[in-house]
Design a protein around this motif. Structure first.
Motif, PDB file in Angstrom:
ATOM      1  N   ILE A   7      25.566 -22.522-109.693  1.00  0.00           N
ATOM      2  CA  ILE A   7      24.722 -23.260-109.303  1.00  0.00           C
ATOM      3  C   ILE A   7      23.567 -21.616-109.347  1.00  0.00           C
ATOM      4  N   ASP A   8      22.206 -21.059-109.750  1.00  0.00           N
ATOM      5  CA  ASP A   8      21.817 -19.581-109.457  1.00  0.00           C
ATOM      6  C   ASP A   8      20.428 -19.774-110.067  1.00  0.00           C
ATOM      7  N   ASP A   9      19.451 -19.334-109.849  1.00  0.00           N
ATOM      8  CA  ASP A   9      17.861 -19.841-109.951  1.00  0.00           C
ATOM      9  C   ASP A   9      17.533 -18.029-110.721  1.00  0.00           C
ATOM     10  N   ASP A  10      18.343 -17.362-110.976  1.00  0.00           N
ATOM     11  CA  ASP A  10      17.430 -16.607-112.471  1.00  0.00           C
ATOM     12  C   ASP A  10      18.318 -17.721-113.290  1.00  0.00           C
ATOM     13  N   ASP A  11      17.254 -17.414-114.292  1.00  0.00           N
ATOM     14  CA  ASP A  11      17.385 -19.084-115.711  1.00  0.00           C
ATOM     15  C   ASP A  11      18.675 -17.937-116.864  1.00  0.00           C
ATOM     16  N   MET A  12      18.327 -16.265-117.191  1.00  0.00           N
ATOM     17  CA  MET A  12      18.736 -15.419-117.648  1.00  0.00           C
ATOM     18  C   MET A  12      20.664 -15.762-117.222  1.00  0.00           C
ATOM     19  N   VAL A  13      21.160 -15.598-116.037  1.00  0.00           N
ATOM     20  CA  VAL A  13      22.344 -15.183-115.877  1.00  0.00           C
ATOM     21  C   VAL A  13      22.540 -17.382-116.038  1.00  0.00           C
ATOM     22  N   ARG A  14      22.300 -18.026-115.474  1.00  0.00           N
ATOM     23  CA  ARG A  14      22.486 -19.481-115.063  1.00  0.00           C
ATOM     24  C   ARG A  14      22.929 -19.979-116.781  1.00  0.00           C
ATOM     25  N   THR A  15      22.615 -18.871-117.641  1.00  0.00           N
ATOM     26  CA  THR A  15      22.048 -19.699-118.922  1.00  0.00           C
ATOM     27  C   THR A  15      23.646 -18.894-119.646  1.00  0.00           C
ATOM     28  N   MET A  16      23.193 -17.425-119.214  1.00  0.00           N
ATOM     29  CA  MET A  16      25.091 -17.129-120.092  1.00  0.00           C
ATOM     30  C   MET A  16      26.107 -17.949-118.696  1.00  0.00           C
ATOM     31  N   LEU A  17      25.864 -18.202-118.006  1.00  0.00           N
ATOM     32  CA  LEU A  17      26.868 -18.782-117.518  1.00  0.00           C
ATOM     33  C   LEU A  17      26.943 -20.399-118.124  1.00  0.00           C
ATOM     34  N   LEU A  18      26.102 -21.195-117.922  1.00  0.00           N
ATOM     35  CA  LEU A  18      26.582 -22.146-118.767  1.00  0.00           C
ATOM     36  C   LEU A  18      26.910 -21.739-120.107  1.00  0.00           C
ATOM     37  N   ARG A  19      27.010 -20.988-121.148  1.00  0.00           N
ATOM     38  CA  ARG A  19      27.664 -20.692-122.208  1.00  0.00           C
ATOM     39  C   ARG A  19      28.326 -19.816-121.672  1.00  0.00           C
ATOM     40  N   THR A  20      29.393 -19.540-121.060  1.00  0.00           N
ATOM     41  CA  THR A  20      30.075 -19.161-121.269  1.00  0.00           C
ATOM     42  C   THR A  20      31.749 -19.825-120.243  1.00  0.00           C
ATOM     43  N   VAL A  21      31.357 -20.614-120.335  1.00  0.00           N
ATOM     44  CA  VAL A  21      31.609 -21.297-119.310  1.00  0.00           C
ATOM     45  C   VAL A  21      32.321 -22.603-120.367  1.00  0.00           C
ATOM     46  N   GLY A  30      24.200 -26.929-114.553  1.00  0.00           N
ATOM     47  CA  GLY A  30      23.784 -26.514-113.942  1.00  0.00           C
ATOM     48  C   GLY A  30      22.825 -26.808-113.131  1.00  0.00           C
ATOM     49  N   ALA A  31      21.899 -25.569-112.174  1.00  0.00           N
ATOM     50  CA  ALA A  31      21.114 -26.436-111.150  1.00  0.00           C
ATOM     51  C   ALA A  31      20.620 -24.544-110.682  1.00  0.00           C
ATOM     52  N   ARG A  32      19.123 -25.198-109.759  1.00  0.00           N
ATOM     53  CA  ARG A  32      18.097 -24.010-109.926  1.00  0.00           C
ATOM     54  C   ARG A  32      18.853 -22.996-108.255  1.00  0.00           C
ATOM     55  N   ASP A  33      18.970 -24.012-107.638  1.00  0.00           N
ATOM     56  CA  ASP A  33      19.346 -23.123-106.708  1.00  0.00           C
ATOM     57  C   ASP A  33      19.874 -24.394-105.240  1.00  0.00           C
ATOM     58  N   GLY A  34      20.620 -24.077-104.278  1.00  0.00           N
ATOM     59  CA  GLY A  34      21.412 -25.008-103.345  1.00  0.00           C
ATOM     60  C   GLY A  34      20.687 -26.388-103.208  1.00  0.00           C
ATOM     61  N   ASP A  52      25.236 -18.826-106.972  1.00  0.00           N
ATOM     62  CA  ASP A  52      24.744 -17.263-106.349  1.00  0.00           C
ATOM     63  C   ASP A  52      24.665 -17.230-105.209  1.00  0.00           C
ATOM     64  N   ILE A  53      24.519 -16.302-104.310  1.00  0.00           N
ATOM     65  CA  ILE A  53      24.123 -16.383-102.669  1.00  0.00           C
ATOM     66  C   ILE A  53      22.521 -16.078-102.488  1.00  0.00           C
ATOM     67  N   LEU A 103      32.249 -12.622-107.465  1.00  0.00           N
ATOM     68  CA  LEU A 103      32.340 -12.098-108.463  1.00  0.00           C
ATOM     69  C   LEU A 103      30.174 -10.991-108.028  1.00  0.00           C
ATOM     70  N   ARG A 104      30.705 -10.032-108.503  1.00  0.00           N
ATOM     71  CA  ARG A 104      29.857  -8.893-108.404  1.00  0.00           C
ATOM     72  C   ARG A 104      28.985  -9.043-109.556  1.00  0.00           C
ATOM     73  N   LYS A 105      27.675  -9.083-109.742  1.00  0.00           N
ATOM     74  CA  LYS A 105      26.428  -9.163-110.356  1.00  0.00           C
ATOM     75  C   LYS A 105      26.628  -7.285-110.969  1.00  0.00           C
ATOM     76  N   PRO A 106      26.396  -6.855-112.281  1.00  0.00           N
ATOM     77  CA  PRO A 106      26.525  -7.600-113.069  1.00  0.00           C
ATOM     78  C   PRO A 106      28.028  -7.958-113.285  1.00  0.00           C
ATOM     79  N   PHE A 107      28.305  -8.932-113.914  1.00  0.00           N
ATOM     80  CA  PHE A 107      29.785  -8.685-114.374  1.00  0.00           C
ATOM     81  C   PHE A 107      29.999  -9.493-115.891  1.00  0.00           C
ATOM     82  N   THR A 108      31.326  -9.833-116.742  1.00  0.00           N
ATOM     83  CA  THR A 108      31.382  -9.829-117.885  1.00  0.00           C
ATOM     84  C   THR A 108      31.502 -11.516-118.410  1.00  0.00           C
ATOM     85  N   PRO A 109      31.509 -11.917-119.567  1.00  0.00           N
ATOM     86  CA  PRO A 109      31.920 -13.397-119.614  1.00  0.00           C
ATOM     87  C   PRO A 109      33.638 -13.230-119.607  1.00  0.00           C
ATOM     88  N   THR A 110      34.115 -12.461-119.534  1.00  0.00           N
ATOM     89  CA  THR A 110      35.650 -12.084-119.578  1.00  0.00           C
ATOM     90  C   THR A 110      35.924 -12.410-118.502  1.00  0.00           C
TER      91      THR A 110
END
Length: 122
Positions: A7-21, A30-34, A52-53, A103-110
């Protein structure tokens, strides 16, 4: 393989997390908000939620509290870059509400994969 809701409103972060996972061997959606996240969770309960918070409509702390009411033993990772309030550190509050890791942004895929494996006991 675990099911992970991101769950993250930032499309780029959400996409990166989807790929990483997904590359980490898990199912991800994914989802854009709570609000959307809770709907997705009710339709497709996940083993782990990464939220995301600071988001519109329903922010992450309220989402964590609602997730805890729906599934008390759910694994949760809270993420934040502080948003417009970058000096405001709410990750300790997320932990107090039930997030097992933060996790505090920015974070790495690892770092993401390590946090997921830690929370899931892998």
């Amino acid at each position: 393989m675990a099911s992970v809701l991101i769950i993250d409103d930032d499309d780029m972060v959400r996409t990166m997390l989807l790929r990483t996972v997904t590359r980490g061997g898990h199912e991800a959606f994914g989802a854009r908000d709570g609000v959307e996240g809770m709907t997705r969770f009710r339709d497709h309960p996940a083993d782990l939620v990464i939220t995301d918070i600071f988001m519109p409509n329903q922010e992450g702390l309220a989402t964590i509290m609602e997730l805890r009411r729906v599934k008390p033993d759910l694994k949760i990772i809270a993420i934040s870059g502080g948003g417009a309030r970058a000096s405001l550190d709410v990750l300790p509050v997320a932990e107090a509400l039930g997030a097992q890791r933060t996790l505090r942004k920015p974070f790495t895929p690892t770092e993401v994969i390590e946090a997921i494996n830690d929370v899931l006991g892998l």
